[in-house]
Scaffold this motif. Structure first.
Motif, short mmCIF file in Angstrom:
data_model
loop_
_atom_site.label_atom_id
_atom_site.label_comp_id
_atom_site.label_asym_id
_atom_site.label_seq_id
_atom_site.Cartn_x
_atom_site.Cartn_y
_atom_site.Cartn_z
N UNK A 154 0.51 -0.82 0.53
CA UNK A 154 0.25 -0.27 0.42
C UNK A 154 0.99 1.43 0.07
N UNK A 155 -0.12 2.15 0.36
CA UNK A 155 0.95 3.63 0.49
C UNK A 155 1.22 3.86 1.33
N UNK A 156 1.51 3.08 2.57
CA UNK A 156 0.62 3.70 3.49
C UNK A 156 3.04 4.70 4.24
N UNK A 157 3.90 3.62 3.75
CA UNK A 157 4.77 4.26 4.12
C UNK A 157 5.34 5.81 3.29
N UNK A 158 4.90 5.76 2.53
CA UNK A 158 5.28 6.82 1.72
C UNK A 158 4.74 8.63 2.39
N UNK A 169 3.06 8.69 4.96
CA UNK A 169 4.12 8.02 6.56
C UNK A 169 4.88 9.38 6.15
N UNK A 170 6.42 8.83 5.05
CA UNK A 170 7.80 9.07 5.32
C UNK A 170 7.01 11.20 3.83
N UNK A 171 6.79 10.91 3.36
CA UNK A 171 6.04 12.30 3.21
C UNK A 171 5.52 13.46 3.88
N UNK A 172 4.61 12.57 4.99
CA UNK A 172 4.10 13.00 6.19
C UNK A 172 5.22 13.77 6.99
N UNK A 173 5.66 13.37 6.76
CA UNK A 173 6.75 13.54 7.82
C UNK A 173 7.59 14.59 7.27
N UNK A 174 7.69 14.54 6.42
CA UNK A 174 8.92 15.53 5.54
C UNK A 174 8.51 17.04 5.51
N UNK A 175 6.56 16.72 4.44
CA UNK A 175 6.04 18.21 5.52
C UNK A 175 6.63 18.73 7.19
N UNK A 176 6.09 17.70 7.69
CA UNK A 176 5.39 18.44 8.94
C UNK A 176 7.34 19.30 9.95
N UNK A 177 8.04 18.73 9.01
CA UNK A 177 9.45 18.76 9.26
C UNK A 177 10.04 20.43 8.55
N UNK A 221 6.89 15.12 -5.52
CA UNK A 221 7.17 14.06 -4.85
C UNK A 221 6.08 13.09 -4.86
N UNK A 222 5.42 13.27 -4.22
CA UNK A 222 3.45 12.32 -4.13
C UNK A 222 3.05 12.10 -5.41
N UNK A 223 2.79 13.24 -6.02
CA UNK A 223 2.71 13.15 -7.09
C UNK A 223 2.67 12.06 -8.44
N UNK A 224 4.44 11.55 -7.83
CA UNK A 224 5.21 10.26 -8.64
C UNK A 224 4.49 8.92 -7.86
N UNK A 225 4.14 8.97 -6.50
CA UNK A 225 4.49 8.14 -6.30
C UNK A 225 2.85 7.80 -5.31
#
Length: 372
Positions: A33-37, A39-47, A70-74
């Motif tokens: 699923x896309x859970x990992x992506x 999570x990672x992109x969400x953390x990047x946004x928060x940072x 990045x989200x548009x690609x994954x």
């Protein structure tokens, strides 16, 4: 009498197994699923948002465009809009919290650019929802389709006494073309068949139709007698009921032990044969209507023989026809070039011939068969 295992072991072993199975199942689910992506992109946004709040004027607002791109690609079309809304929400919260400290024209411009990029991504996501895959997955599907077309166009290995070569070039150097060819060798290796097809349209416009037809024609080519191939292909095209569902084709069937061949054409440029004895070219004109236009079509065969040293060329109209030149003149020019180029040998002769043809905005395909 066998001693029963202790109750502690019975309780502990199943518990470890259950935990291990659940953990492995969860990992497989998160990987698929896309859970990992997310999570990672969400953390990047928060940072990035925290950096914008902590270092006002140093971390620009436009930095939030990075996780959206990045989200548009994954990410898939279902989760991508929600992520874009999340990123824009983080930006609004941070800007509102730091508005008193720094809200100049440069910062406002960054906010406008970020919202415009988010809008473009949302629009593309809504259009992509018809396909249901993310950008990178969609591109990998197109690459797989291109590889399948290329693989289906590979000529099977022939006996040492024969040399075959095929070349396909698409309009505008695209990976998809409306011209394709399919070859088939009988199980006993005694008969070789090849069909060169020109689908209506060019480039990406005809790429999807050529993929479908190459698979269908490949199945028909090895499963039906040579005389029934073009009628069956014509019936198949008629059943598709496409708006631009016509195609031209030339079909060759040759007995590899004797060199005797049959050529049938469906509104296609004729095949040409170079006779080693005289050094001249013979044009094999065969009659037949274009595929996909009329039912119960008949295709007359032209019979001949390839002797040792002879060569046979089959090509599409993109190689011999231009808006300012008639097809007959193009064939004469191609034969003249072939006579000069093939004097040095037939190895890579198809590539040399197609490289000599003028660059036109049309797909091109060339097949060369030589009997050593």
């Amino acid at each position: 009498m066998v001693a029963a295992p202790s109750s502690d072991r019975l309780a502990s072993v199943p518990a470890r197994r259950v935990f291990s199975r659940r953990w492995n199942r969860a990992l497989r689910r998160y990987r698929s699923t896309e859970f990992t992506w997310m999570l990672l992109l969400g953390l990047l946004t928060v940072v990035i948002g925290a950096g914008m709040y902590q270092f006002v004027g140093i971390v620009p607002v436009s930095a939030l465009i990075i996780p959206m791109v990045m989200a548009n690609s994954v990410l898939g079309p279902r989760s991508l809009p929600w992520f874009v809304v999340f990123v824009l929400g983080v930006m609004v919260v941070v800007v509102a919290a730091t508005a008193e400290e720094a809200l100049d024209g440069r910062r406002v411009g960054g906010i406008v650019v970020a919202f415009l990029v988010g809008l473009v991504i949302l629009v593309s996501s809504f259009r992509r929802s018809q396909l249901g895959v993310a950008g990178a997955r969609g591109e990998s599907m197109l690459v797989d389709l291109r590889d399948r077309i290329t693989k289906q166009g590979l000529i099977p290995k022939l006996p040492d006494a024969w040399y075959a070569e095929s070349v396909t070039r698409s309009a505008g150097a695209s990976s998809f073309a409306g011209d394709f060819m399919v070859g088939s060798l009988s199980r006993d290796g005694s008969r070789f068949q090849v069909v060169v097809v020109d689908v209506s349209g060019k480039g990406e416009q005809a790429g999807t139709r050529s993929l479908l037809l190459s698979g269908a024609f490949g199945g028909l080519l090895g499963a039906m007698p040579p005389a029934e191939f073009l009628p069956a292909a014509n019936d198949y095209l008629l059943r598709q009921d496409w708006l631009e569902g016509f195609a031209t084709a030339v079909h060759l069937s040759v007995a590899l032990d004797t060199g005797e061949f049959e050529i049938r054409s469906a509104g296609h440029p004729p095949a040409v044969q170079m006779k080693a004895g005289s050094g001249r070219w013979a044009v094999h004109e065969s009659e037949g209507p274009i595929l996909g236009l009329m039912p119960d079509a008949e295709f007359k065969a032209v019979c001949g023989r390839l002797n040792h040293g002879d060569a046979l060329l089959m090509f599409t109209d993109g190689l011999v026809e231009t808006p300012t030149r008639d097809i007959s003149l193009g064939i004469d020019k191609l034969l003249g070039q072939g006579e000069r180029l093939l004097r040095s040998g037939f190895e890579k002769g198809a590539v040399r011939l197609i490289n000599q043809s003028p660059a036109v905005n049309d797909d091109r395909a060339l097949f060369l068969l030589h009997r050593r």
